[in-house]
Enzyme design. Sequence first.
Site, PDB file in Angstrom:
ATOM      1  N   GLU A  25      -9.064  -1.800   5.842  1.00 46.66           N
ATOM      2  CA  GLU A  25      -7.836  -1.875   6.635  1.00 46.66           C
ATOM      3  C   GLU A  25      -8.126  -1.811   8.129  1.00 46.66           C
ATOM      4  O   GLU A  25      -7.556  -2.546   8.929  1.00 46.66           O
ATOM      5  CB  GLU A  25      -6.885  -0.742   6.243  1.00 46.66           C
TER       6      GLU A  25
ATOM      7  N   GLN B 233       0.849  -1.197   0.000  1.00 49.69           N
ATOM      8  CA  GLN B 233       0.000   0.000   0.000  1.00 49.69           C
ATOM      9  C   GLN B 233       0.885   1.248   0.000  1.00 49.69           C
ATOM     10  O   GLN B 233       1.501   1.571   1.014  1.00 49.69           O
ATOM     11  CB  GLN B 233      -0.886  -0.038   1.241  1.00 49.69           C
TER      12      GLN B 233
ATOM     13  N   SER C 130       0.945   6.400   2.674  1.00 48.28           N
ATOM     14  CA  SER C 130       1.563   7.367   3.581  1.00 48.28           C
ATOM     15  C   SER C 130       2.852   7.958   3.013  1.00 48.28           C
ATOM     16  O   SER C 130       3.586   7.295   2.267  1.00 48.28           O
ATOM     17  CB  SER C 130       1.875   6.704   4.926  1.00 48.28           C
TER      18      SER C 130
END
Length: 407
Positions: free
Chosen positions: A255, A137, A140
């Site tokens: 998530e 993923q 961030s």
Amino acid sequence: MDFDDTPKEAGVRNAARAWLEQNAPRRTAGTLATRRRWRDASAEAQLEHVRACKEWQQKLFDGGWAGVTWPTQYGGRGGTAIEQAIFAQEMAGFEVGAGALAVGVGMVGPTLMEWGTDAQKSDHLQAILSGHEVWCQLFSEPGAGSDLAGIRTKAELDGDEWVVNGQKVWTSLAHHSDWAILLARTDPDVPKHKGITYFLVNMKSPGVDIRPLRQIDGVAHFNEVFLSDVRIPVSQVVGPIDGGWRVTHTTLQSERALIGGGEGIRFGDLVALAQSMGKSTDAVSRQALAKAYIRFELLRFLGLRVQTSLSKGVAPGAESSVMKLSYSQHTEALTDLALSLEGAKGMLGIEGGPEGGYWQQQFLSQWAVRIGGGTDQVQRNIIGERVLGLPREPDLTRTEPFRHAQG
């Protein structure tokens, strides 16, 4: 709240339990040291962990249990959400898991089923479910964690490809991944939530530089990823261009539920630790264990609330944030208690601690659970705004063009 299975649900539970008994070893209180192997810091052990996860996922796929709710055309069972929850409950009693594939199966799959094109579904869903593709993923960034909409990684259209430049961080298992879901800014002249696009990116693409980050527990689980002129075909956009924030919500909700579900530590594990340390008859330790039992039960009842919704065909909403927050707080208290039960041995390092250093490992790695998927503060904001109806915190950058808001 329903506490008992319906006759149909009981049938699913019996079938799942019978299949697991034939295909997996049962968990026992003495297997904590074995369970710690996936946290071994060596590169060889990490590769073995990924291999074992893929092997178990393939076995689930072959047995028809890999994706209980997934459509049959993608290798799923075509069942209900409550049936998936039942299978997960039963599997928690066995020494198996496919954690390295959690992003793909638990987050990417549901997102593609809701937002993906037919070609994207055909290319990836069965490969994800059978364990042939490992996903990570790329969300961030160093300056965009809790405020994810503040991402600076940019994507610019060049013919039939998007050219991406930027940096991502805290990317779990990027160094073992085949594919990634990526958020990038495609329009800096609109407010920050409106100019984001959701991509699929091949992690072997030229310009992808993966640098593992070794954590406090010695394991390089997270990574920072640098993207330099990475080219992504337009066919790999998921959902509308500049409308990726809506797609992201689907992923993030999955998530939070994934993390909030926990990793299978049970109250019996704490009791076994207390007994092995000679603390099971100590009054102070017994009081602490009683409080831990209450927390375990509260989490169980929260899970039953979600299970009841699923049984009635209602998709959980803010329950995922409540579960995530509760599990984070439980993890903190749980690991503190475990080391206190070990007494002076609790000060030993991972390699020298009781149970193969399992509880030392859990204590040091708790921050990944408590921060990943949204910090406690983020979950409280979600609960306050979306459940309690409290006003949003002031944020002038929500309405300004991103370029101006960033100065």
